[in-house]
Design an enzyme around this catalytic site. Structure first.
Site, PDB file in Angstrom:
ATOM      1  N   TYR A  28       0.811  -1.223   0.000  1.00 32.24           N
ATOM      2  CA  TYR A  28       0.000   0.000   0.000  1.00 32.24           C
ATOM      3  C   TYR A  28       0.848   1.278   0.000  1.00 32.24           C
ATOM      4  O   TYR A  28       0.302   2.376  -0.098  1.00 32.24           O
ATOM      5  CB  TYR A  28      -0.898   0.034   1.238  1.00 32.24           C
ATOM      6  CG  TYR A  28      -1.898  -1.089   1.305  1.00 32.24           C
ATOM      7  CD1 TYR A  28      -2.954  -1.155   0.390  1.00 32.24           C
ATOM      8  CD2 TYR A  28      -1.806  -2.074   2.276  1.00 32.24           C
ATOM      9  CE1 TYR A  28      -3.884  -2.178   0.451  1.00 32.24           C
ATOM     10  CE2 TYR A  28      -2.731  -3.108   2.337  1.00 32.24           C
ATOM     11  CZ  TYR A  28      -3.765  -3.162   1.429  1.00 32.24           C
ATOM     12  OH  TYR A  28      -4.683  -4.169   1.485  1.00 32.24           O
ATOM     13  N   HIS A  33      -4.353   6.285  -1.208  1.00 33.23           N
ATOM     14  CA  HIS A  33      -4.866   6.297   0.162  1.00 33.23           C
ATOM     15  C   HIS A  33      -3.755   6.512   1.192  1.00 33.23           C
ATOM     16  O   HIS A  33      -4.050   6.786   2.357  1.00 33.23           O
ATOM     17  CB  HIS A  33      -5.573   4.965   0.441  1.00 33.23           C
ATOM     18  CG  HIS A  33      -6.974   5.115   0.961  1.00 33.23           C
ATOM     19  ND1 HIS A  33      -7.673   6.310   0.998  1.00 33.23           N
ATOM     20  CD2 HIS A  33      -7.836   4.200   1.494  1.00 33.23           C
ATOM     21  CE1 HIS A  33      -8.877   6.120   1.515  1.00 33.23           C
ATOM     22  NE2 HIS A  33      -8.995   4.858   1.831  1.00 33.23           N
ATOM     23  N   ASN A  80      -9.936   2.128   7.865  1.00 32.14           N
ATOM     24  CA  ASN A  80     -11.302   2.240   8.384  1.00 32.14           C
ATOM     25  C   ASN A  80     -11.388   2.279   9.905  1.00 32.14           C
ATOM     26  O   ASN A  80     -12.431   2.632  10.459  1.00 32.14           O
ATOM     27  CB  ASN A  80     -12.163   1.083   7.862  1.00 32.14           C
ATOM     28  CG  ASN A  80     -12.394   1.181   6.365  1.00 32.14           C
ATOM     29  OD1 ASN A  80     -11.871   2.070   5.701  1.00 32.14           O
ATOM     30  ND2 ASN A  80     -13.173   0.255   5.829  1.00 32.14           N
ATOM     31  N   ASP A 105      -5.785  11.838   2.086  1.00 37.27           N
ATOM     32  CA  ASP A 105      -6.054  11.947   0.652  1.00 37.27           C
ATOM     33  C   ASP A 105      -7.491  12.389   0.404  1.00 37.27           C
ATOM     34  O   ASP A 105      -8.392  12.048   1.160  1.00 37.27           O
ATOM     35  CB  ASP A 105      -5.823  10.586  -0.012  1.00 37.27           C
ATOM     36  CG  ASP A 105      -6.713   9.499   0.594  1.00 37.27           C
ATOM     37  OD1 ASP A 105      -7.610   9.002  -0.108  1.00 37.27           O
ATOM     38  OD2 ASP A 105      -6.532   9.148   1.784  1.00 37.27           O
ATOM     39  N   ASN A 126     -13.449   7.180   4.935  1.00 37.78           N
ATOM     40  CA  ASN A 126     -13.651   6.251   6.051  1.00 37.78           C
ATOM     41  C   ASN A 126     -12.691   6.481   7.216  1.00 37.78           C
ATOM     42  O   ASN A 126     -13.037   6.241   8.374  1.00 37.78           O
ATOM     43  CB  ASN A 126     -13.546   4.807   5.567  1.00 37.78           C
ATOM     44  CG  ASN A 126     -14.767   4.388   4.765  1.00 37.78           C
ATOM     45  OD1 ASN A 126     -15.847   4.960   4.920  1.00 37.78           O
ATOM     46  ND2 ASN A 126     -14.601   3.411   3.896  1.00 37.78           N
TER      47      ASN A 126
END
Length: 200
Positions: A28, A33, A80, A105, A126
């Protein structure tokens, strides 16, 4: 090095919590994100500190921005549930929501654009939704870094925010991250209006 160590032995309570949002794990690292994590990496490089202590479900560091003691975290809970980590740090250090600065972001802004806000809704993000839920407040300043809108309406949102930046977007992103670090310093200095005027 002597001066650095002395600075970090400061026993005064931290004034601010700076939170960069993202997801843990190599896969990631350079996704849209993870812009919050990438911004904190830049801040750490500019201010010569490390974000590597594992505490409060986060990678954590500490820095003085213009003389203001700040705790800096990258929540490791996945996006989240970011609010779990934020709540734990705030409870431990008794940091009120208005002293929590969040960098994240924003797909509603073109890549490379910034928007500084004193407070506001989650805007469908989220990570912010989780922080608002756990702090029971939306009254925390935030620095939104534009990552661009979905290429077309049918594009899956999760796929988009977990996609990596294209080559032509990287220079815009780097410039935005440098500006975001400057915005953080201004907010810590009580100059949020100036940050908004300069970068919005």
């Amino acid at each position: 090095m002597f001066f650095k160590k002395k600075e970090f032995s400061d026993s005064s309570a931290p004034e601010f919590l700076i939170v960069g949002l993202g997801n843990p794990g190599d896969k990631y690292e350079y996704t849209r994100h993870n812009t919050g994590f990438l911004t904190l990496d830049r801040l750490a490089a500019e201010e010569n500190f490390k974000i590597n202590k594992i505490k409060f479900k986060s990678l954590m560091g500490e820095v003085k921005l213009n003389g203001h003691r700040c705790i800096v975290i990258k929540p490791q809970t996945f996006m989240n549930n970011s609010g779990e980590a934020v709540r734990e740090v705030c409870a431990f250090y008794k940091i009120p929501p208005e002293k929590v600065i969040v960098i994240f972001d924003d797909i509603s802004l073109p890549c490379g654009k910034l928007r500084v806000r004193r407070k506001g809704s989650d805007g469908g993000h989220n990570g912010i939704k989780s922080i608002i839920y756990h702090l029971k407040s939306d009254a925390f300043p935030r620095v939104k870094v534009g990552v661009g809108a979905k290429p077309h309406p049918d594009y899956d949102l999760a796929d988009w925010v977990l996609s990596t930046f294209k080559k032509d977007e990287m220079e815009e992103l780097k410039s935005a991250i440098v500006n975001a670090c400057e915005a953080l310093r201004l907010i810590a200095d009580g100059k949020t209006d100036l940050a908004m005027n300069k970068f919005n």
